[in-house]
Scaffold this motif. Structure first.
Motif, PDB file in Angstrom:
ATOM      1  N   TYR A 130     -81.266 -45.413  19.591  1.00 56.83           N
ATOM      2  CA  TYR A 130     -82.694 -45.670  19.774  1.00 56.83           C
ATOM      3  C   TYR A 130     -82.932 -47.110  20.226  1.00 56.83           C
ATOM      4  O   TYR A 130     -83.782 -47.384  21.089  1.00 56.83           O
ATOM      5  N   TYR A 171     -93.609 -38.232  25.945  1.00 59.25           N
ATOM      6  CA  TYR A 171     -92.390 -37.427  25.864  1.00 59.25           C
ATOM      7  C   TYR A 171     -91.822 -37.188  27.262  1.00 59.25           C
ATOM      8  O   TYR A 171     -90.595 -37.175  27.448  1.00 59.25           O
ATOM      9  N   GLU A 172     -92.691 -36.994  28.219  1.00 60.64           N
ATOM     10  CA  GLU A 172     -92.215 -36.806  29.599  1.00 60.64           C
ATOM     11  C   GLU A 172     -91.519 -38.066  30.105  1.00 60.64           C
ATOM     12  O   GLU A 172     -90.484 -37.993  30.780  1.00 60.64           O
ATOM     13  N   TYR A 185     -90.028 -40.391  28.190  1.00 59.56           N
ATOM     14  CA  TYR A 185     -88.773 -40.547  27.452  1.00 59.56           C
ATOM     15  C   TYR A 185     -87.695 -39.615  27.998  1.00 59.56           C
ATOM     16  O   TYR A 185     -86.529 -40.016  28.138  1.00 59.56           O
ATOM     17  N   ASP A 186     -88.083 -38.379  28.315  1.00 58.87           N
ATOM     18  CA  ASP A 186     -87.117 -37.438  28.883  1.00 58.87           C
ATOM     19  C   ASP A 186     -86.599 -37.947  30.228  1.00 58.87           C
ATOM     20  O   ASP A 186     -85.394 -37.879  30.510  1.00 58.87           O
ATOM     21  N   ARG A 187     -87.490 -38.469  31.051  1.00 58.04           N
ATOM     22  CA  ARG A 187     -87.093 -38.960  32.378  1.00 58.04           C
ATOM     23  C   ARG A 187     -86.154 -40.152  32.277  1.00 58.04           C
ATOM     24  O   ARG A 187     -85.214 -40.289  33.068  1.00 58.04           O
ATOM     25  N   GLY A 214     -84.262 -40.858  29.606  1.00 56.48           N
ATOM     26  CA  GLY A 214     -83.144 -40.588  28.707  1.00 56.48           C
ATOM     27  C   GLY A 214     -83.225 -41.359  27.399  1.00 56.48           C
ATOM     28  O   GLY A 214     -82.192 -41.701  26.807  1.00 56.48           O
ATOM     29  N   PRO A 268     -83.992 -41.512  23.461  1.00 55.51           N
ATOM     30  CA  PRO A 268     -84.163 -40.610  22.306  1.00 55.51           C
ATOM     31  C   PRO A 268     -85.512 -40.840  21.636  1.00 55.51           C
ATOM     32  O   PRO A 268     -85.968 -41.984  21.530  1.00 55.51           O
ATOM     33  N   TYR A 269     -86.138 -39.770  21.193  1.00 54.75           N
ATOM     34  CA  TYR A 269     -87.452 -39.920  20.563  1.00 54.75           C
ATOM     35  C   TYR A 269     -87.681 -38.981  19.394  1.00 54.75           C
ATOM     36  O   TYR A 269     -88.753 -38.998  18.790  1.00 54.75           O
ATOM     37  N   GLU A 270     -86.698 -38.187  19.026  1.00 58.24           N
ATOM     38  CA  GLU A 270     -86.867 -37.291  17.886  1.00 58.24           C
ATOM     39  C   GLU A 270     -87.270 -38.079  16.642  1.00 58.24           C
ATOM     40  O   GLU A 270     -86.750 -39.168  16.372  1.00 58.24           O
ATOM     41  N   GLN A 292     -88.445 -43.136  15.130  1.00 56.49           N
ATOM     42  CA  GLN A 292     -89.076 -42.284  16.127  1.00 56.49           C
ATOM     43  C   GLN A 292     -89.630 -43.143  17.263  1.00 56.49           C
ATOM     44  O   GLN A 292     -89.761 -44.365  17.134  1.00 56.49           O
ATOM     45  N   ARG A 293     -89.928 -42.520  18.371  1.00 52.85           N
ATOM     46  CA  ARG A 293     -90.764 -43.138  19.402  1.00 52.85           C
ATOM     47  C   ARG A 293     -92.135 -42.491  19.330  1.00 52.85           C
ATOM     48  O   ARG A 293     -92.261 -41.303  19.028  1.00 52.85           O
TER      49      ARG A 293
END
Length: 431
Positions: free
Chosen positions: A185, A262-263, A265-267, A269, A271-273, A288-289
């Motif tokens: 993280y 979330y979009e 963070y996914d782009r 890479g 982690p945000y869980e 968390q993010r």
């Protein structure tokens, strides 16, 4: 990592029989869902128990790598009866020692950061190198063995630029697992190589547990007008049914903004869980993010970035924030352009030092890349407001009329912290 095999349990001291019985009785009758009884916050007996069971046995966040970047750099941390020196040695490794001369016990360094060649006792000039070895002891007997009088060591390690110490002979074994979870993280923000922009020390007139309880909830966040310009005041509201009517519109905007983040963070890479293990393991933590309000870039009055350089040279400014709580004494916020770390260090039953540091990109220059006032305004104001609230809490729990009260649904993180704390005391009482 340093070793502490010279009897740290003796250094931690033992509770007297009368103290032990009193602590046992109050721990045993603690009611889940209610605040603690007054002695937990006010009495020397419980402060002594906390120093032994909590601050004497667990990993404590005390500094950042950016505070001691070069060989010979030190930072000295005082809490309760302890004082610990963290130093970067000649090989650029971290070392930690009890701040006690092996001659007659004089304190070696005052609190704060310093640059040294060697550690020289100001009393009788016993001199230690940055590895803790005694190099020089004036006018000793011919058979004096310097090798037997090195400084007493303390466990120390850095995790993604965050420095932790542990006084116990055997530190909690699960810290390696926690480090493996949180490092991914923090790693994208490159805190280990960051620059220290600012550090403040604020003495709050309250027990350290009141400081932590206050931090673990946002039930009071309407008392932070500067903060809620960028921070959604919905922390710890996990169920739509628990949203207060006055926060319904804010919560809906938060959920929409979070989906957008979330979009991102996914782009990228990232982690945000949301991982919550605050009271289910010895080294309790949550990470968390999350989304920020306003421009969503930073902890400023309107959420716009305070620094033109992003930490870790990430390609986006709008990253919301990375948040972590670590039991027993720390919390962290990392935004795109800077990071803020917080540590709570007990001084006495009714006083706690809250140390805050701000980190920026290593090449960022004050006045050119960032305005320090703008960067620190929100959390400086928030810290001051929290200090006033904690002081009110301390005044309240010392009043004979105080009885434990119920936590609201949004205060479940407070309950988790208290549950972790009580569990640690119970374990200590079984030793």
């Amino acid at each position: 990592m340093g070793s502490s095999r010279e009897g740290n349990d003796v250094a931690q001291g033992n509770l007297k029989a009368s103290q032990l019985e009193r602590v046992q009785d109050l721990v045993a009758r603690r009611t889940a869902g209610l605040s603690l009884e007054a002695p937990f916050y006010t009495d020397q007996d419980f402060f002594d128990a906390d120093m032994k069971a909590i601050f004497g046995r667990h990993w404590l966040f005390v500094a950042v790598d950016a505070e001691i970047p070069e060989p010979g750099d030190t930072t000295t941390i005082d809490f309760g009866p302890y004082s610990v020196i963290v130093v970067r040695d000649d090989d650029e490794e971290l070392r930690a020692f009890h701040n006690v001369c092996r001659h007659r016990g004089a304190r070696l360094l005052d609190a704060g950061c310093a640059e040294i060649g060697n550690l020289v006792c100001p009393y009788h000039k016993w001199t230690y190198n940055t590895d803790g070895e005694l190099m020089h002891a004036p006018a000793q007997a011919p058979d004096f063995d310097r090798s037997s009088f090195g400084l007493r060591t303390v466990h120390v390690r850095s995790v993604a630029g965050l420095i932790f110490i542990c006084l116990a002979e055997e530190p909690p074994a699960d810290f390696d697992e926690v480090a493996a979870v949180i490092e991914p993280y923090f790693a994208p923000h490159a805190l280990k190589g960051a620059k220290l922009a600012h550090r403040t020390d604020l003495v709050e007139n309250g027990n350290w547990k009141l400081v932590l309880e206050n931090n673990r909830e946002c039930y009071h966040c309407d008392g932070h007008p500067e903060l809620i310009g960028a921070y959604f005041p919905v922390f710890a509201i996990d169920d739509d049914e628990d949203v207060p009517p006055n926060l319904r519109t804010t919560y809906e905007r938060y959920r929409k903004t979070l989906a957008e983040m979330y979009e991102v963070y996914d782009r990228l890479g990232l982690p945000y869980e949301h991982i919550r293990e605050v009271d289910t393991r010895t080294t309790g933590f949550r990470v968390q993010r999350d989304a920020l309000d306003g421009a969503g870039e930073s902890y400023t009055l309107d959420g716009t970035a305070a620094c033109t350089r992003t930490l870790g040279d990430l390609p986006e400014k709008r990253l919301g924030y990375l948040s972590m709580h670590m039991q027993p004494n720390s919390w962290f916020h990392v935004v795109g352009d800077h990071a803020i770390t917080f540590s709570a260090l007990p001084i006495s039953p009714d006083k706690t030092l809250v140390r805050t540091t701000w980190l920026v990109h290593p090449d960022a220059e004050e006045g050119a890349d960032y305005d320090l006032g703008a960067m620190t305004k929100v959390w400086t104001a928030t810290n001051d407001q929290d200090a006033a609230l904690v002081a009110r809490g301390q005044q309240g729990v010392t009043n004979p009329a105080y009885v434990p009260g119920p936590y609201a649904p949004s205060e479940h993180q407070v309950e988790a912290f208290v549950n972790w704390y009580i569990t640690r005391l119970e374990e200590e009482l079984k030793r």
